[in-house]
Structure formats: C-alpha cells, structure tokens
Design a protein around this motif. Structure first.
Motif, PDB file in Angstrom:
ATOM      1  N   VAL A  78       0.857  -1.204   0.000  1.00 30.26           N
ATOM      2  CA  VAL A  78       0.000   0.000   0.000  1.00 30.26           C
ATOM      3  C   VAL A  78       0.886   1.245   0.000  1.00 30.26           C
ATOM      4  N   PHE A  79       1.922   1.221   0.849  1.00 31.10           N
ATOM      5  CA  PHE A  79       2.864   2.351   0.893  1.00 31.10           C
ATOM      6  C   PHE A  79       3.581   2.499  -0.452  1.00 31.10           C
ATOM      7  N   GLY A  80       3.992   1.380  -1.034  1.00 31.93           N
ATOM      8  CA  GLY A  80       4.655   1.402  -2.341  1.00 31.93           C
ATOM      9  C   GLY A  80       3.775   2.025  -3.417  1.00 31.93           C
ATOM     10  N   ALA A  81       2.466   1.699  -3.372  1.00 32.01           N
ATOM     11  CA  ALA A  81       1.525   2.213  -4.375  1.00 32.01           C
ATOM     12  C   ALA A  81       1.299   3.717  -4.233  1.00 32.01           C
ATOM     13  N   LEU A  82       1.240   4.213  -2.993  1.00 32.53           N
ATOM     14  CA  LEU A  82       0.948   5.648  -2.805  1.00 32.53           C
ATOM     15  C   LEU A  82       2.187   6.531  -2.972  1.00 32.53           C
ATOM     16  N   ILE A  83       3.373   5.949  -2.792  1.00 30.71           N
ATOM     17  CA  ILE A  83       4.593   6.767  -2.868  1.00 30.71           C
ATOM     18  C   ILE A  83       5.254   6.676  -4.248  1.00 30.71           C
ATOM     19  N   SER A  84       4.859   5.726  -5.085  1.00 21.98           N
ATOM     20  CA  SER A  84       5.522   5.534  -6.382  1.00 21.98           C
ATOM     21  C   SER A  84       5.192   6.590  -7.427  1.00 21.98           C
ATOM     22  N   PRO A  85       3.924   7.031  -7.539  1.00 23.94           N
ATOM     23  CA  PRO A  85       3.655   8.064  -8.557  1.00 23.94           C
ATOM     24  C   PRO A  85       4.292   9.398  -8.187  1.00 23.94           C
ATOM     25  N   THR A  86       4.905  10.044  -9.166  1.00 25.48           N
ATOM     26  CA  THR A  86       5.434  11.392  -8.922  1.00 25.48           C
ATOM     27  C   THR A  86       4.254  12.360  -8.867  1.00 25.48           C
ATOM     28  N   VAL A 132      -5.504   3.130  -9.477  1.00 26.71           N
ATOM     29  CA  VAL A 132      -5.994   1.752  -9.631  1.00 26.71           C
ATOM     30  C   VAL A 132      -5.180   0.798  -8.758  1.00 26.71           C
ATOM     31  N   VAL A 133      -3.847   0.892  -8.825  1.00 21.24           N
ATOM     32  CA  VAL A 133      -2.972   0.013  -8.025  1.00 21.24           C
ATOM     33  C   VAL A 133      -3.232   0.235  -6.540  1.00 21.24           C
ATOM     34  N   PHE A 134      -3.285   1.503  -6.111  1.00 14.79           N
ATOM     35  CA  PHE A 134      -3.522   1.822  -4.700  1.00 14.79           C
ATOM     36  C   PHE A 134      -4.875   1.295  -4.234  1.00 14.79           C
ATOM     37  N   ILE A 166       0.579  12.207   0.309  1.00 12.96           N
ATOM     38  CA  ILE A 166       0.053  12.444   1.667  1.00 12.96           C
ATOM     39  C   ILE A 166      -1.460  12.243   1.691  1.00 12.96           C
ATOM     40  N   ALA A 167      -2.152  12.743   0.654  1.00 11.30           N
ATOM     41  CA  ALA A 167      -3.617  12.600   0.589  1.00 11.30           C
ATOM     42  C   ALA A 167      -4.015  11.122   0.537  1.00 11.30           C
ATOM     43  N   LEU A 168      -3.297  10.325  -0.261  1.00  9.58           N
ATOM     44  CA  LEU A 168      -3.592   8.886  -0.335  1.00  9.58           C
ATOM     45  C   LEU A 168      -3.296   8.203   0.999  1.00  9.58           C
ATOM     46  N   TYR A 220      -1.471   0.458  11.653  1.00 13.04           N
ATOM     47  CA  TYR A 220      -0.366   0.754  10.726  1.00 13.04           C
ATOM     48  C   TYR A 220      -0.526   2.105  10.020  1.00 13.04           C
ATOM     49  N   SER A 221      -1.729   2.674  10.044  1.00  8.52           N
ATOM     50  CA  SER A 221      -1.998   3.882   9.243  1.00  8.52           C
ATOM     51  C   SER A 221      -1.132   5.070   9.658  1.00  8.52           C
ATOM     52  N   ASN A 222      -0.931   5.275  10.979  1.00  5.47           N
ATOM     53  CA  ASN A 222      -0.123   6.415  11.433  1.00  5.47           C
ATOM     54  C   ASN A 222       1.338   6.253  11.033  1.00  5.47           C
ATOM     55  N   ALA A 223       1.835   5.012  11.096  1.00  4.12           N
ATOM     56  CA  ALA A 223       3.229   4.739  10.700  1.00  4.12           C
ATOM     57  C   ALA A 223       3.411   5.037   9.211  1.00  4.12           C
ATOM     58  N   ILE A 224       2.457   4.599   8.393  1.00  3.68           N
ATOM     59  CA  ILE A 224       2.556   4.821   6.942  1.00  3.68           C
ATOM     60  C   ILE A 224       2.485   6.312   6.634  1.00  3.68           C
ATOM     61  N   LEU A 225       1.572   7.038   7.314  1.00  3.20           N
ATOM     62  CA  LEU A 225       1.443   8.487   7.091  1.00  3.20           C
ATOM     63  C   LEU A 225       2.727   9.218   7.494  1.00  3.20           C
ATOM     64  N   SER A 226       3.297   8.840   8.632  1.00  2.00           N
ATOM     65  CA  SER A 226       4.524   9.490   9.124  1.00  2.00           C
ATOM     66  C   SER A 226       5.694   9.255   8.172  1.00  2.00           C
ATOM     67  N   ILE A 227       5.842   7.997   7.704  1.00  2.00           N
ATOM     68  CA  ILE A 227       6.933   7.662   6.782  1.00  2.00           C
ATOM     69  C   ILE A 227       6.733   8.383   5.445  1.00  2.00           C
ATOM     70  N   THR A 228       5.474   8.438   4.993  1.00  2.68           N
ATOM     71  CA  THR A 228       5.153   9.158   3.751  1.00  2.68           C
ATOM     72  C   THR A 228       5.541  10.619   3.868  1.00  2.68           C
ATOM     73  N   TYR A 229       5.238  11.231   5.018  1.00  5.52           N
ATOM     74  CA  TYR A 229       5.552  12.645   5.233  1.00  5.52           C
ATOM     75  C   TYR A 229       7.064  12.890   5.153  1.00  5.52           C
ATOM     76  N   CYS A 230       7.845  11.994   5.754  1.00  4.37           N
ATOM     77  CA  CYS A 230       9.313  12.119   5.709  1.00  4.37           C
ATOM     78  C   CYS A 230       9.815  12.094   4.266  1.00  4.37           C
ATOM     79  N   VAL A 231       9.289  11.143   3.468  1.00  2.51           N
ATOM     80  CA  VAL A 231       9.716  11.007   2.060  1.00  2.51           C
ATOM     81  C   VAL A 231       9.329  12.255   1.264  1.00  2.51           C
ATOM     82  N   VAL A 232       8.096  12.746   1.471  1.00  2.61           N
ATOM     83  CA  VAL A 232       7.601  13.910   0.723  1.00  2.61           C
ATOM     84  C   VAL A 232       8.418  15.159   1.045  1.00  2.61           C
TER      85      VAL A 232
END
Length: 428
Positions: free
Chosen positions: A137-145, A180-182, A369-371, A380-392
């Motif tokens: 799920v994290f891979g799908a939301l972070i892969s698109p530019t 679609v993937v997400f 971040i929106a996804l 797991y949702s807070n961990a994924i959001l926090s990691i996503t924020y760091c990457v963004v």
C-alpha cells in the motif's frame, strides 16, 4: 461559513509566508512557503502548548477542520492539473508519447513492488514491523510522482523541452495507474474481496483511466467549439472554470478519474484554441488567469503540506524508518526509470544525463500524503502516514532545490547529439 474562514486563514498565512520567503529566504516560492510552515509547526509542537496555547489550539483546530484528502483530490488537484495541461504542447507530448506511457504505467508498478518488498524486509531492522500488504500500500501511494510538485519545481530547472515533456507528461498521466494500483492493494489490505484477474484489473484501469481521458477530450472539444464562437475573455475564463468544476462532478458521477479528465481537457483546450485566431487580449487574460490560479493554489497546497506536521502523532518515532524509506524509494525510482529506458533503447537510447534528471526529478508531494490519509485508521496507518511525510518533505526540499543543479542542459544536449550521430552511423 466554516470553509470560508478556513480558506481565508490559509490564504492569509500563505501570503505572509510568501512575503517572508521573498524578502529573506529567497527560495522557490512554493518550497519556501512549505519550509516556513514546517518550521512554525515544529516550534508549535515543541513550545506551543506552553507558550502559545491559543495559537497552537487555533491552528490545530484549523487543520483538523479540513479534510486534506477531499480538498486536494476532490478540488485543488483538478484546478492545478487543468492549469498544467493547458500549458503543455501536444506536439512535444506526441514525440515523447512512448516513454511517457511506459514510465507512467510500467514504472509505477515496478516501483510499487520494489518499495513494497524493500520496506517489508528492511523495516524490521529498525524495529518496525508492517505486514507485506501494507508495505505494498505504501509502495503504491509513494511511487507516482506528484504532478503539482513536479510542475512547480520544473519552472526553476532549465531543462531541455524534450526532457521537460518526459518528466511533466509522466507526472500528469501516472495518476490513473497509481489510483488503480492503490485502490486494489488497499482493498486487499482492509479485507475486501477483490478479483485479481488480469481481465478485471484491465477493465478497472480502462474505466478509471481511459474513461477519464475520453471525458476530458469530450469536454475540451465541446468547450473549445463554444469559445471559438464567442472569443470574449470574460466568458472564456468562465467557460474554463465550468470545465474544471462541472467536469469533476461529471467524472465523479461516472466513476472515472477526475484528475485525468482535467489533464485531457486542459491539453485539448490549450492546443485546440491555437488553431483559430483568438484575440490577443482573450488569450492573454486566459493564460494569466490560469497562471494566477496555479500560483495561489500551489501556495496553499504547500502550506497545507507544511502544517500537516501538526496532524501526525509521534512523528519523532518514525524518523529512522522515514530515512530508510527515502533510500528505498530512491532506489526504486532509479530502477523504474533505468529498466524501462534500457528496454526502450532499441528504439531510442536514453543518455546517462537524461536518466539522472528523470530519476532525481521524480518528486513526491501532496498526492502521496492525501492517499496516505485516506487509509482507514488502524495500527499501521499512522506509521505509513509518518513515513510518507518524511519522504515527501525530503523529496520537495532536497530534490526540489537541487534538480536545477543536477540538470545540466549543456551536457544533456551534447549527449543527445552524440547518441543521434551514433544512431545515424548505425543506420548507414
């Protein structure tokens, strides 16, 4: 009135931060606004409750009152993508159609799985265990530019037209595949029954992405014909606003991709209107209006991203996993660009400089971040959001501020000429 107050507060803050950035920081406008918002957020998180309880409370209430996923994916993104599409030359896009198509489809899938596997096997090394399906799920939301972040940053980097079209085209069109993937992976993660057959996935992709593109072209064609008959700058602006706001409602009712509808409509209108002699004053007003909309909404969006820090609980616990994710995402981005580029080399060789700029120009932003925020609340949702924020944040600040240095126009031009001469020699 609640929405009016919220938006008014955001515009006021965005204008203050933009002024401070212009006078003192002198960073690219959107990045500067986000940096100031992050600094203010950190100060409020550390000292707000003790020294500025009212300010901290008001800002917290403001961010909690706004559904970031709905505001971005359901409103702002449509305006920003239409504004991005209207400025792209369709002839440049036709020349780069093949790489844009492959990077925005195969590239997203390759990156999703590399990030998913990488996070699943590496996160336990830093004391965090997330099931494989949520790593995907994290891979799908972070892969698109992110098209908004990419287009904003590309304005600062003086890259060649062909390379700019590759980067901008990929970011504008990878939304269809990414959603679609997400959607499929998230449905599996939350336990919904999903038919994973090739036929079902293909139909879903065709309906979401293909339907959005067709609707966008139809809207673009109808409104372009209407504008051709009138050629008045006030009505032209109103018509384009109607396309964005009404077009999104139609796309939502038809369950097709709203963002892709906007990209297609913007592309069609931006290129179709060139074919008839529009009054210079009409064209000038139309271009300037959408440039202004683009700048204002970009400022608000990057302010949003900066203040999202207030919404994330225990972000400090996820800094190390976040740094690990940055490395994994960068590796995945490189492979998802290098692999397809090598695959396409029998038709057109990509120079090392081009691959380097495509790799480093793959910036993540508000869409990721929106996804992440749309994931149903669980352990797991807070961990994924926090990691996503760091990457963004890393992506926008570090990659965004250095892409102009990475993109060496002279070296790219020299390499492309050399490759063209080699190709000519081989043909003879």
């Amino acid at each position: 009135m609640e929405l009016y107050y919220s938006f008014s507060a955001l515009i006021v803050l965005a204008s203050i931060f933009a002024y401070i950035n212009y006078r003192f920081l002198k960073l690219p406008s959107t990045i500067g606004i986000m940096v100031i918002a992050i600094v203010v957020s950190i100060i409020l998180v550390l000292f707000g409750e003790s020294f500025l309880p009212k300010t901290f409370g008001h800002l917290n209430d403001l961010m909690n009152s706004i559904d970031f996923t709905e505001v971005l994916m359901g409103a702002m993104l449509n305006f920003l993508l239409f504004a991005g599409g209207i400025h792209i030359n369709i002839n440049d896009l036709k020349e780069q159609f093949r790489p844009v198509l492959i990077f925005s489809t195969a590239g997203v899938i390759i990156s999703t799985f590399i990030v998913g596997f990488g996070m699943f096997y590496l996160l336990p090394l830093v004391g965090l265990k997330i099931p494989f399906i949520y790593c995907l799920v994290f891979g799908a939301l972070i892969s698109p530019t992110d098209p908004v972040a990419v287009l904003s940053v590309l304005k600062q980097a003086k890259v060649s037209k062909s390379l700019e079209t590759k980067i901008a085209g990929e970011s504008l069109f990878n939304d269809g595949m990414a959603v679609v993937v997400f959607t499929v992976v998230l449905q599996i993660a939350v336990g919904d029954k999903v038919d994973l057959g090739v036929e079902n996935i293909t139909i879903l992709l065709m309906k979401e992405a293909g339907g959005g593109l067709l609707l966008g072209v139809l809207l673009g064609w109808i409104t372009s014909r209407l504008m051709r008959e009138i050629d008045d700058y006030i009505i032209s602006v109103l018509v384009t606003l109607a396309v964005v706001m009404g077009g999104y409602l139609v796309a939502r009712q038809m369950h097709v991709s709203g963002p892709l509808t906007m990209v297609a409509a913007g592309l069609f209108m931006g290129n179709f209107n060139v074919k008839f002699k529009m009054k210079s004053i009409t064209q000038d007003y139309l271009i300037k209006f959408w440039e202004l909309i683009d700048e204002i909404l970009n400022a608000v969006l990057f302010l949003f991203i900066g203040f999202e820090l207030l919404m994330i609980k225990d972000l400090n616990h996820y800094v190390i996993p976040g740094l690990l994710a940055i490395a994994v995402v960068l590796v995945a981005r490189f492979i998802s660009i290098w692999g397809p580029a090598k695959f396409m080399s029998f038709r057109r060789t990509f120079s090392p400089q081009t691959i380097k700029v495509l790799f480093w120009g793959g910036i993540r932003g508000g869409v990721s971040i929106a996804l992440a925020m749309s994931i149903p609340k669980n352990e797991y949702s807070n961990a994924i959001l926090s990691i996503t924020y760091c990457v963004v944040v890393f992506s926008i600040i570090v990659q965004g501020l250095t892409i102009a240095k990475v993109a060496n126009p002279k070296m790219i031009a020299d390499e492309e000429k050399e490759l063209e001469s080699i190709a000519l020699d081989e043909n003879h």
